[in-house]
Design a protein around this motif. Structure first.
Motif, short mmCIF file in Angstrom:
data_model
loop_
_atom_site.label_atom_id
_atom_site.label_comp_id
_atom_site.label_asym_id
_atom_site.label_seq_id
_atom_site.Cartn_x
_atom_site.Cartn_y
_atom_site.Cartn_z
N GLU A 140 43.16 39.11 41.44
CA GLU A 140 43.06 37.96 41.50
C GLU A 140 42.19 36.99 40.66
O GLU A 140 42.45 35.73 40.41
CB GLU A 140 42.99 37.48 42.95
N THR A 141 41.39 37.60 39.84
CA THR A 141 40.32 36.94 39.02
C THR A 141 40.55 37.36 37.77
O THR A 141 41.15 38.41 37.45
CB THR A 141 38.86 37.20 39.55
N THR A 176 43.27 38.76 34.88
CA THR A 176 44.36 39.08 36.21
C THR A 176 45.66 39.72 35.63
O THR A 176 46.33 38.99 34.69
CB THR A 176 44.78 37.99 36.93
#
Ligand code: SF4
Length: 696
Positions: A662-663, A666
């Motif tokens: 998600e970071t 990605t």
């Protein structure tokens, strides 16, 4: 078994469709010591980096060890009853087509057989599809159109016996490394052997290429139609084999030479390829995901097969079209009929006589009248609320399906989603109402079929951890609890295999190619010691190959040349999305990395998600090596490390499929892949996706 040392157990690799034999033994610390099996016909002792690291992937970190309902640990009895009750209630209220299974080419044949029997024979719906839909469904469709059945005509030996190996849409060096190594060795021993690689990217496979054709995305039909037309013009057709074929005139009429401009290749490159192919009798054309993962994938397969049929170069040593499958058991899944548009044992779901025969063999209460929902359509039906109970087994569609964000939301909103997996927290497992812990590779017994029809055993080497159980046993328990105790009562995987083999005898009597009924009486000892064997046994007189005798599995008994017309990818780059994204694999990772990502050694090869971009494009956009780039389109976004390289063509970018997260970076690249599918096979176009690219 002479070359196995004390304590070593013969099994088959967990990863690609080469299907290498592995000798494994516990290392005493929870892992395995592995080496290539010198006696396995696929690899003769070789393993690639992924296979060599299998023993490092047995750790229990993030392992699903017990059933979970609603986030709370449950016992098996409660969990199985819960799944059976939810499916039974949903079917009672909304009918059999309100439920679906989404399964996997990672499952054993025995797992696949039980899942298919439960859905098609007893629930009475054909809503079982598999991640093989994303892998080789176009080949299945192409084979069936040309041959009447989903039959791989040749063998791995053909790749060594050929004087010309054409690899189209296949980065064999990274995706099927041991098969690649076999070609490298054959070429070293016989330097006159030549290799052509047809691929928009200059991949590692090009290291052995005598000719690399950096074709425009999706233009394979244009190239092979030009080849067919030139075969005709030069009088290179095989007139004796032609009497075994239908459709020659129509296929030739459709082969428009002028479409060759779509390939983006120079006249000299095309002429060299045509001379090499037509001038070499022993030619094998290997094709893989670059052909399959396309909205015209089935036509690409038939364009290739047409050239081999027209020249009679099929089913003979060193000759033929050859599909290499991505997954370890895509072929076994095809053999049990685990696709929504297939029936068991290569029988035809649209054929009433075939349906009756399978129903009678299973003593099944109900059979679907035709095909069920293919993967993309299945998740659309989940999204619309039409599929109200879904069981996902051994795969991670919330990450790997096209438009993965949309699929993730659909599963999250489904009334009931059960997930069987070895991993507790995949993108999909996080959405499940019920989690069922599965026994994984090295812990379960079963069989798999590789790309040249060789069936090999996977064997348990370590005990299953926690409360994990094999998928076939979980499915059988649910089948019993749904009300069919007699039909889903097997003591072990061997009994499932025997039933599958016996059913194939029914198929054989109906004229299908797949018949392993000589294994239907295999006892426990025979299953335990079963050596790899290639079907058909009766095909030994043709060297284990099909079709040289001119007998096909179509109603007429003749092979079919299919008229195909070149079409560009469905979506072309435009001002807003000026780059064509190509997706694929890297050498040392597998799918969503739930296994291969556990090996520190494999993670060292390429440690994070990246995008390959041409130096001129990178400079124009202000992208610097090792910086971050954001890729976007209407379906999603990904933030990827920049790898500047002239391996890709200008205007095209390549990104691997393995990463989630998600970071930044990605790597959920399948969130970008739009769900344009081949109208025949239902396979999505994963190699030509318009995106914007910008510094992040
Ligand atoms: Fe496993 Fe494929 Fe490598 Fe063989 S080539 S070791 S089957 S990943």
């Amino acid at each position: 078994h002479l070359s196995a040392q004390p304590g070593e157990i013969r099994t088959t690799c967990a990863y690609c469709g080469v299907g290498c034999g592995v000798l494994a033994k516990p290392d005493g610390q929870g892992g395995l010591a592995v080496r290539g099996d010198p006696d396995h016909p696929a690899n003769r002792g070789r393993l690639c980096s992924k296979g060599t690291a299998l023993g490092e992937t047995m750790g229990l970190e993030d392992r699903l060890l017990h059933p979970v309902i609603g986030g709370v640990r449950a016992d098996w009895d409660t969990a199985l009853n819960h799944v059976a009750d939810r499916f039974r209630e949903t079917i009672a209220e909304h009918g059999p087509d309100s439920v679906a299974f989404y399964v996997s080419g990672q499952m054993t044949t025995e797992d696949y057989y039980v899942a298919n029997k439960l859905m098609k024979g007893f629930i009475g719906s054909a809503n079982i599809d598999t991640n093989s839909r994303l892998c080789m469904a176009s080949t299945v469709a192409g084979h069936k159109r040309a041959f009447g059945t989903d039959t791989v005509p040749g063998t791995y030996e053909d790749l060594e016996l050929a004087d010309l190996v054409v690899l189209t849409g296949s980065n064999l060096a990274w995706c099927h490394p041991v098969l690649y190594q076999r070609i490298v060795a054959a070429k070293a021993a016989r330097p006159a052997m030549r290799v052509v690689v047809i691929d928009p990217r200059r991949t590692a496979t090009c290291d052995i290429a005598d000719l690399h054709l950096a074709i425009a995305p999706g233009a394979d039909v244009a190239l092979f139609n030009a080849l067919l037309a030139e075969i005709d013009r030069r009088g290179a057709r095989d007139p004796r084999f032609a009497r075994h074929l239908d459709g020659m005139a129509e296929a030739l009429a459709a082969a428009r030479v002028e479409d060759v401009s779509l390939t983006g290749l120079s006249a000299a490159e095309i002429a060299t390829f045509l001379d090499m192919w037509i001038g070499t009798e022993k030619v094998v054309t290997v094709f893989s995901q670059g052909v399959n993962q396309s909205a015209s994938g089935s036509d690409k397969v038939n364009a290739i097969i047409n050239c081999h049929l027209a020249t009679g170069r099929i089913g003979q040593p060193g000759m033929g079209p050859f599909s290499v499958t991505g997954q370890p058991n895509a072929m076994g899944g095809r053999e049990v009929g685990g696709l929504a548009n297939a029936l068991a044992s290569h029988l035809d779901i649209d054929n009433p006589a075939h349906r009756d025969a399978v129903q009678s063999f299973w003593n099944a209460p109900d059979m679907p009248a035709g095909a069920g929902l293919k993967a993309v359509d299945m998740f659309r039906a989940v999204e619309r609320g039409e599929i109200k109970a879904l069981w996902i087994i051994c795969t991670n569609p919330a990450m790997s399906m096209p438009e993965a964000d949309r699929v993730r939301a659909a599963i999250a909103n489904c009334d009931f989603a059960a997930v069987s997996d070895i991993t507790a927290s995949t993108d999909t497992a996080r959405l499940a109402h019920v989690l069922l812990p599965a026994a994984g590779w090295g812990e379960r017994d079963g069989s798999v079929t590789n790309s040249d029809r060789t069936i090999s055993r996977q064997r348990a080497v370590l005990p299953a951890p926690g409360e994990a159980r094999p998928d076939w046993a979980i499915l059988a328990e649910v089948g019993q609890r749904m009300g069919w105790p007699g039909a889903f009562d097997w003591p072990d995987a061997a009994a499932v295999f025997r039933e599958h083999a016996a059913l194939s005898g029914v198929a054989g009597r109906l004229g299908a190619d797949f018949d392993i009924s000589d294994h239907a009486a295999l006892d426990a000892e025979g299953y335990a010691t079963l050596a790899p064997f290639r079907w058909p046994a009766a095909g030994a007189r043709q060297g284990g190959r099909f079709f040289r005798d001119g007998r096909f599995f179509t109603p007429s008994g003749r092979g079919r040349m299919i008229p195909v017309t070149a079409r560009p990818p469905v979506a072309e780059p435009d001002g807003n999305h000026p780059f064509q994204l190509n997706t694929g694999r890297i050498r040392d990772q597998w799918h969503s990395m739930t296994r291969s990502g556990r090996s520190a050694r494999l993670n060292r090869h390429m440690g994070e998600p990246f995008v390959e971009i041409h130096p001129e494009d990178a400079e124009r956009l202000g992208l610097v090596p090792a910086g971050l780039a954001e890729l976007r389109n209407h379906a999603g976004r990904a933030v990827l490390r920049v790898l500047v390289t002239d391996r890709v063509r200008r205007g095209e970018v390549f990104a691997p499929i393995h990463w989630s997260g998600e970071t930044a970076p990605t790597g959920r690249v399948d969130a970008l892949v739009t769900a344009h599918v081949d109208p025949v096979s239902g396979q999505p176009e994963s190699k030509a996706v318009p995106v914007s690219v910008a510094p992040y």
